[in-house]
Scaffold this motif. Sequence first.
Motif, short mmCIF file in Angstrom:
data_model
loop_
_atom_site.label_atom_id
_atom_site.label_comp_id
_atom_site.label_asym_id
_atom_site.label_seq_id
_atom_site.Cartn_x
_atom_site.Cartn_y
_atom_site.Cartn_z
N UNK A 110 -7.46 -25.33 -22.17
CA UNK A 110 -8.34 -26.17 -23.04
C UNK A 110 -8.15 -25.55 -24.85
N UNK A 111 -6.85 -24.85 -25.19
CA UNK A 111 -7.12 -24.41 -26.53
C UNK A 111 -6.03 -26.13 -27.01
N UNK A 112 -4.91 -25.90 -26.12
CA UNK A 112 -4.51 -27.87 -26.39
C UNK A 112 -5.38 -29.08 -26.61
N UNK A 113 -6.68 -28.85 -25.98
CA UNK A 113 -7.75 -29.36 -25.89
C UNK A 113 -8.72 -29.09 -27.16
N UNK A 114 -8.81 -28.20 -27.43
CA UNK A 114 -10.02 -27.80 -28.53
C UNK A 114 -8.48 -28.36 -29.52
N UNK A 115 -7.71 -27.82 -29.65
CA UNK A 115 -7.05 -28.27 -30.58
C UNK A 115 -7.05 -29.69 -31.68
N UNK A 116 -6.93 -30.44 -30.73
CA UNK A 116 -7.14 -32.16 -30.00
C UNK A 116 -8.03 -32.69 -31.19
N UNK A 117 -9.24 -32.07 -30.64
CA UNK A 117 -10.69 -32.43 -31.09
C UNK A 117 -11.17 -31.62 -32.28
N UNK A 118 -10.15 -31.18 -32.85
CA UNK A 118 -10.50 -30.36 -34.14
C UNK A 118 -9.02 -31.05 -35.20
N UNK A 119 -8.39 -31.84 -34.29
CA UNK A 119 -7.35 -32.92 -35.31
C UNK A 119 -8.86 -33.76 -35.34
N UNK A 120 -9.26 -34.74 -34.56
CA UNK A 120 -10.11 -35.68 -34.84
C UNK A 120 -11.17 -35.97 -35.24
N UNK A 121 -11.42 -34.30 -35.70
CA UNK A 121 -12.91 -34.31 -36.32
C UNK A 121 -12.53 -33.95 -37.51
#
Length: 162
Positions: A55-66
Amino acid sequence: EMEVEELQRLLAGMEKEHRSLLARMEAGEAELERLRKVEGDKAAQQDRSAQLEKEVAGLREKIHHLDDMLKSQQRKVRQMIEQLQNSKTVIQAKDAAIQELKERVSYLEAENLEMHDRIEHLIEQQVSRGGPSARARSKSEYVSSKRLPGPKPQPLIRVVET
């Protein structure tokens, strides 16, 4: 009899040892069960930990995209602000040119009125002198221009020749 007593005493000791061993065995089984439960909890915690890491890895990816999207939007906003400022500068320059043209129009209208007044004055002088080619002409023959609607012309100083 002594042998029987000895055997009974040994039998009592064995029963006592048997009870002691049973108690130790039950304690060992309880400890084993507790350890198995701890191991099960540990495995569940490891599973939960792995899930949370995903989940943390997915959220980091989303944060980077945002973050990338936010930077892109900020660039667009800066460009729009720059274009707006450039447009304002162009508009101000055009407004200044329009104002200058309006002033020129006012000045020319005032000059035009002055010329009409001079023509009227000259016509009146010619009519009053009664010159050979003088005939009564209407003002409309000489003054054919129409006044434009808009701002009033600037004040005019009339010079009348006598």
